[in-house]
Scaffold this motif. Structure first.
Motif, short mmCIF file in Angstrom:
data_model
loop_
_atom_site.label_atom_id
_atom_site.label_comp_id
_atom_site.label_asym_id
_atom_site.label_seq_id
_atom_site.Cartn_x
_atom_site.Cartn_y
_atom_site.Cartn_z
N VAL A 162 -14.06 6.13 -0.18
CA VAL A 162 -14.24 7.29 -1.04
C VAL A 162 -15.74 7.54 -1.10
O VAL A 162 -16.49 6.69 -1.57
N GLU A 222 -3.16 1.40 2.23
CA GLU A 222 -4.24 1.42 3.21
C GLU A 222 -5.60 1.62 2.51
O GLU A 222 -5.71 2.41 1.57
N LYS A 223 -6.64 0.91 2.99
CA LYS A 223 -7.98 1.09 2.42
C LYS A 223 -8.58 2.39 2.89
O LYS A 223 -8.47 2.74 4.06
N VAL A 224 -9.20 3.12 1.94
CA VAL A 224 -9.89 4.35 2.33
C VAL A 224 -11.27 4.39 1.71
O VAL A 224 -11.46 3.96 0.57
N GLY A 234 -11.40 2.69 -1.84
CA GLY A 234 -10.19 2.84 -2.64
C GLY A 234 -8.97 2.52 -1.79
O GLY A 234 -9.10 2.08 -0.65
N ARG A 235 -7.83 2.70 -2.38
CA ARG A 235 -6.60 2.47 -1.62
C ARG A 235 -5.66 3.65 -1.76
O ARG A 235 -5.53 4.22 -2.82
N ASN A 236 -5.04 3.98 -0.65
CA ASN A 236 -3.98 4.98 -0.70
C ASN A 236 -2.82 4.34 -1.45
O ASN A 236 -2.27 3.35 -1.00
N PRO A 237 -2.47 4.85 -2.62
CA PRO A 237 -1.45 4.19 -3.44
C PRO A 237 -0.07 4.13 -2.76
O PRO A 237 0.74 3.27 -3.06
N LYS A 238 0.18 5.03 -1.81
CA LYS A 238 1.48 5.03 -1.12
C LYS A 238 1.53 3.99 -0.02
O LYS A 238 2.45 3.19 0.06
N SER A 239 0.50 4.00 0.85
CA SER A 239 0.54 3.12 2.02
C SER A 239 -0.18 1.79 1.77
O SER A 239 0.02 0.84 2.52
#
Lengths: 106, 94
Positions: free
Chosen positions: B72, B68-70, B61-66
């Protein structure tokens, strides 16, 4: 999943018999009444909040286009009211704790 | 309707029972449901509905703020499906 792995009203009534001291008749009636009171509230348009377990809410869905999957015929799906369930944080945490890493190993 | 309102309504239905018993009954029922479901055991209440767990595979997923890929991780989420009687009763057109 196996049939014996399912929790039903019969098992819940047994628990009320064992743990609350109801007789068999009272235990069966109480389980039935529990679910009936939740249905009555929802039927009356009242959402149900069971802290520690989850919330039952009502959603009014507008009519939308649908299709008979067999014949391909277009038929509208009429506007309707439906029940949705949202698990509480506590229940989600219990699931997470117990199911962690269990995929394909159950 | 909250849990305490549910307890009050059940107590009113059974005046011969001690009020505490309705409270304990609700607790026992909800605890058993939460325990079963969290252990992967399905719940099936005829005319009300069924509860089970749905598997969500791991995904990126992606951190919607940064942005950045995360990663999950996989997880199970509780799912409820209303039974026939429940569906019909909440959708009565009047």
């Amino acid at each position: 999943m196996k049939e014996t792995m399912t929790l039903t009203k019969a098992e819940l009534a047994d628990l009320l018999f064992e743990r609350v001291g109801f007789n068999k008749r009272e235990a069966k009636d109480m389980v039935e009444s529990f679910y009936e009171e939740v249905r009555v509230a929802l039927q009356n348009g009242d959402g149900v909040k069971l802290s520690g377990f989850g919330n039952f809410q009502l959603r009014d869905k507008p009519q939308r286009p649908g299709r008979n999957p067999k014949t391909g015929e277009e038929i509208p799906i009429t506007a309707r009211r439906v029940v949705t369930f949202h698990a509480s944080q506590k229940l989600k945490a219990m699931v997470e704790k117990n199911q962690h890493g269990k995929h394909n190993s159950q | 309707m909250t849990k305490s309102e549910l307890i009050a309504r059940l107590a009113a239905r059974y005046p011969q029972l001690v009020a505490k018993d309705a409270e304990l009954a609700v607790k026992v029922i909800l605890d058993a449901m939460a325990k079963s479901l969290s252990q992967g055991q399905r719940i099936e209440i005829r005319g009300f509905g069924s509860f089970d767990l749905n598997y969500r595979p791991p995904r990126v997923g992606r951190n919607p703020k940064s942005g950045e890929k995360v990663r999950v991780p996989e997880k199970y989420v509780p799912h409820f499906k209303a039974g026939k009687e429940m569906r019909e009763r909440v959708d009565q057109k009047d």
